[in-house]
Design a protein around this motif. Structure first.
Motif, PDB file in Angstrom:
ATOM      1  N   GLU A 119       0.188  -3.218  -4.884  1.00 33.21           N
ATOM      2  CA  GLU A 119       0.041  -1.760  -4.858  1.00 33.21           C
ATOM      3  C   GLU A 119      -1.425  -1.435  -5.073  1.00 33.21           C
ATOM      4  O   GLU A 119      -1.954  -1.577  -6.174  1.00 33.21           O
ATOM      5  N   VAL A 120      -2.069  -1.027  -3.997  1.00 34.68           N
ATOM      6  CA  VAL A 120      -3.509  -0.817  -4.008  1.00 34.68           C
ATOM      7  C   VAL A 120      -3.845   0.441  -3.226  1.00 34.68           C
ATOM      8  O   VAL A 120      -3.124   0.817  -2.303  1.00 34.68           O
ATOM      9  N   ASP A 121      -4.905   1.110  -3.628  1.00 37.22           N
ATOM     10  CA  ASP A 121      -5.385   2.281  -2.905  1.00 37.22           C
ATOM     11  C   ASP A 121      -6.215   1.779  -1.729  1.00 37.22           C
ATOM     12  O   ASP A 121      -7.347   1.321  -1.913  1.00 37.22           O
ATOM     13  N   LYS A 122      -5.658   1.823  -0.539  1.00 41.02           N
ATOM     14  CA  LYS A 122      -6.341   1.306   0.643  1.00 41.02           C
ATOM     15  C   LYS A 122      -7.272   2.374   1.220  1.00 41.02           C
ATOM     16  O   LYS A 122      -6.824   3.392   1.712  1.00 41.02           O
ATOM     17  N   THR A 123      -8.562   2.116   1.103  1.00 38.63           N
ATOM     18  CA  THR A 123      -9.559   2.999   1.701  1.00 38.63           C
ATOM     19  C   THR A 123     -10.411   2.187   2.656  1.00 38.63           C
ATOM     20  O   THR A 123     -10.471   0.955   2.563  1.00 38.63           O
ATOM     21  N   ILE A 124     -11.081   2.856   3.559  1.00 43.12           N
ATOM     22  CA  ILE A 124     -11.942   2.164   4.517  1.00 43.12           C
ATOM     23  C   ILE A 124     -13.090   1.471   3.787  1.00 43.12           C
ATOM     24  O   ILE A 124     -13.395   0.314   4.058  1.00 43.12           O
ATOM     25  N   VAL A 125     -13.714   2.164   2.855  1.00 41.65           N
ATOM     26  CA  VAL A 125     -14.826   1.576   2.105  1.00 41.65           C
ATOM     27  C   VAL A 125     -14.351   0.365   1.304  1.00 41.65           C
ATOM     28  O   VAL A 125     -15.009  -0.679   1.291  1.00 41.65           O
ATOM     29  N   GLY A 126     -13.203   0.480   0.651  1.00 42.41           N
ATOM     30  CA  GLY A 126     -12.666  -0.639  -0.114  1.00 42.41           C
ATOM     31  C   GLY A 126     -12.326  -1.824   0.762  1.00 42.41           C
ATOM     32  O   GLY A 126     -12.510  -2.970   0.365  1.00 42.41           O
ATOM     33  N   SER A 127     -11.848  -1.577   1.965  1.00 38.42           N
ATOM     34  CA  SER A 127     -11.521  -2.659   2.893  1.00 38.42           C
ATOM     35  C   SER A 127     -12.774  -3.380   3.372  1.00 38.42           C
ATOM     36  O   SER A 127     -12.798  -4.599   3.480  1.00 38.42           O
ATOM     37  N   ILE A 128     -13.822  -2.626   3.647  1.00 38.04           N
ATOM     38  CA  ILE A 128     -15.066  -3.223   4.138  1.00 38.04           C
ATOM     39  C   ILE A 128     -15.755  -4.019   3.030  1.00 38.04           C
ATOM     40  O   ILE A 128     -16.223  -5.130   3.257  1.00 38.04           O
ATOM     41  N   THR A 129     -15.810  -3.454   1.838  1.00 33.98           N
ATOM     42  CA  THR A 129     -16.515  -4.118   0.733  1.00 33.98           C
ATOM     43  C   THR A 129     -15.620  -5.048  -0.072  1.00 33.98           C
ATOM     44  O   THR A 129     -16.085  -5.695  -1.004  1.00 33.98           O
ATOM     45  N   ASN A 130     -14.355  -5.138   0.271  1.00 37.05           N
ATOM     46  CA  ASN A 130     -13.380  -6.008  -0.393  1.00 37.05           C
ATOM     47  C   ASN A 130     -13.285  -5.694  -1.887  1.00 37.05           C
ATOM     48  O   ASN A 130     -13.312  -6.573  -2.731  1.00 37.05           O
ATOM     49  N   THR A 131     -13.194  -4.401  -2.206  1.00 38.94           N
ATOM     50  CA  THR A 131     -13.084  -3.972  -3.607  1.00 38.94           C
ATOM     51  C   THR A 131     -11.819  -3.174  -3.875  1.00 38.94           C
ATOM     52  O   THR A 131     -11.706  -2.549  -4.919  1.00 38.94           O
ATOM     53  N   ASN A 132     -10.900  -3.167  -2.947  1.00 38.24           N
ATOM     54  CA  ASN A 132      -9.657  -2.406  -3.146  1.00 38.24           C
ATOM     55  C   ASN A 132      -8.622  -3.301  -3.840  1.00 38.24           C
ATOM     56  O   ASN A 132      -7.778  -3.901  -3.212  1.00 38.24           O
ATOM     57  N   PHE A 133      -8.705  -3.363  -5.177  1.00 34.91           N
ATOM     58  CA  PHE A 133      -7.818  -4.204  -5.963  1.00 34.91           C
ATOM     59  C   PHE A 133      -6.646  -3.398  -6.496  1.00 34.91           C
ATOM     60  O   PHE A 133      -6.734  -2.194  -6.682  1.00 34.91           O
ATOM     61  N   GLY A 134      -5.543  -4.082  -6.759  1.00 30.72           N
ATOM     62  CA  GLY A 134      -4.362  -3.463  -7.334  1.00 30.72           C
ATOM     63  C   GLY A 134      -3.633  -4.474  -8.195  1.00 30.72           C
ATOM     64  O   GLY A 134      -4.226  -5.435  -8.667  1.00 30.72           O
ATOM     65  N   PHE A 135      -2.320  -4.269  -8.371  1.00 27.50           N
ATOM     66  CA  PHE A 135      -1.495  -5.174  -9.168  1.00 27.50           C
ATOM     67  C   PHE A 135      -0.251  -5.553  -8.378  1.00 27.50           C
ATOM     68  O   PHE A 135       0.295  -4.731  -7.647  1.00 27.50           O
ATOM     69  N   CYS A 136       0.199  -6.786  -8.540  1.00 29.08           N
ATOM     70  CA  CYS A 136       1.394  -7.278  -7.863  1.00 29.08           C
ATOM     71  C   CYS A 136       2.647  -6.763  -8.564  1.00 29.08           C
ATOM     72  O   CYS A 136       2.751  -6.839  -9.791  1.00 29.08           O
ATOM     73  N   HIS A 137       3.570  -6.218  -7.770  1.00 33.71           N
ATOM     74  CA  HIS A 137       4.845  -5.741  -8.302  1.00 33.71           C
ATOM     75  C   HIS A 137       5.984  -6.230  -7.412  1.00 33.71           C
ATOM     76  O   HIS A 137       5.809  -6.406  -6.211  1.00 33.71           O
ATOM     77  N   ASP A 138       7.137  -6.421  -8.030  1.00 38.35           N
ATOM     78  CA  ASP A 138       8.319  -6.826  -7.290  1.00 38.35           C
ATOM     79  C   ASP A 138       8.885  -5.584  -6.608  1.00 38.35           C
ATOM     80  O   ASP A 138       9.285  -4.625  -7.272  1.00 38.35           O
ATOM     81  N   ALA A 139       8.915  -5.597  -5.288  1.00 29.34           N
ATOM     82  CA  ALA A 139       9.396  -4.440  -4.528  1.00 29.34           C
ATOM     83  C   ALA A 139      10.888  -4.230  -4.714  1.00 29.34           C
ATOM     84  O   ALA A 139      11.387  -3.113  -4.556  1.00 29.34           O
ATOM     85  N   GLY A 140      11.635  -5.281  -5.078  1.00 28.98           N
ATOM     86  CA  GLY A 140      13.081  -5.167  -5.229  1.00 28.98           C
ATOM     87  C   GLY A 140      13.527  -4.500  -6.518  1.00 28.98           C
ATOM     88  O   GLY A 140      14.630  -4.008  -6.621  1.00 28.98           O
ATOM     89  N   ARG A 141      12.660  -4.492  -7.517  1.00 29.80           N
ATOM     90  CA  ARG A 141      13.029  -3.878  -8.802  1.00 29.80           C
ATOM     91  C   ARG A 141      12.816  -2.376  -8.761  1.00 29.80           C
ATOM     92  O   ARG A 141      11.889  -1.887  -8.154  1.00 29.80           O
ATOM     93  N   SER A 142      13.659  -1.664  -9.436  1.00 32.65           N
ATOM     94  CA  SER A 142      13.494  -0.203  -9.493  1.00 32.65           C
ATOM     95  C   SER A 142      12.508   0.125 -10.597  1.00 32.65           C
ATOM     96  O   SER A 142      12.434  -0.534 -11.618  1.00 32.65           O
ATOM     97  N   ARG A 143      11.745   1.175 -10.381  1.00 31.62           N
ATOM     98  CA  ARG A 143      10.748   1.596 -11.377  1.00 31.62           C
ATOM     99  C   ARG A 143      11.372   2.572 -12.351  1.00 31.62           C
ATOM    100  O   ARG A 143      12.197   3.382 -12.009  1.00 31.62           O
TER     101      ARG A 143
END
Length: 112
Positions: free
Chosen positions: A87-111
């Protein structure tokens, strides 16, 4: 240019001729130097800084920092293991500079 292509083809031929399943250019173990994630068994070529050497590293586990998959194939934070989403905030600048970091979450679990 032709010499570089011939050298690359010879290197690939040698890599495929090696009986060891580890290989020289592909199927690299964790900790070995890499240029692209496709070379690693774990499918993550990780570097700490822009000037550091990249090494094969295991993919990010649940609740670990991660990067979305990129075309470059070298990451500052590895993508998530199978079954997890980054789960990461995907922006063009973050994609180009490789700085769009997030955290891994299990998609199957309910929040909650």
């Amino acid at each position: 240019m032709e010499k570089v292509l011939v050298l690359l083809l010879v290197a690939l031929a040698v890599a495929y001729a090696v009986p060891d399943p580890r290989g020289i250019i592909i199927h690299l173990e964790d900790g070995e130097l890499c240029l692209n994630s496709l070379q690693c068994k774990s499918k993550c070529c990780h570097r700490d800084t822009g000037l550091s050497l990249a090494r094969c590293t295991p993919k990010a586990s649940e609740n670990s920092e991660c990067s979305a998959k990129t075309l470059y194939g070298v990451y500052y934070k590895c993508p998530c293991e199978r079954g997890l989403t980054c789960e990461v905030d995907k922006t063009i600048v973050g994609s180009i500079t490789n700085t769009n970091f997030g955290f891994c979450h299990d998609a199957g679990r309910s929040r909650k």
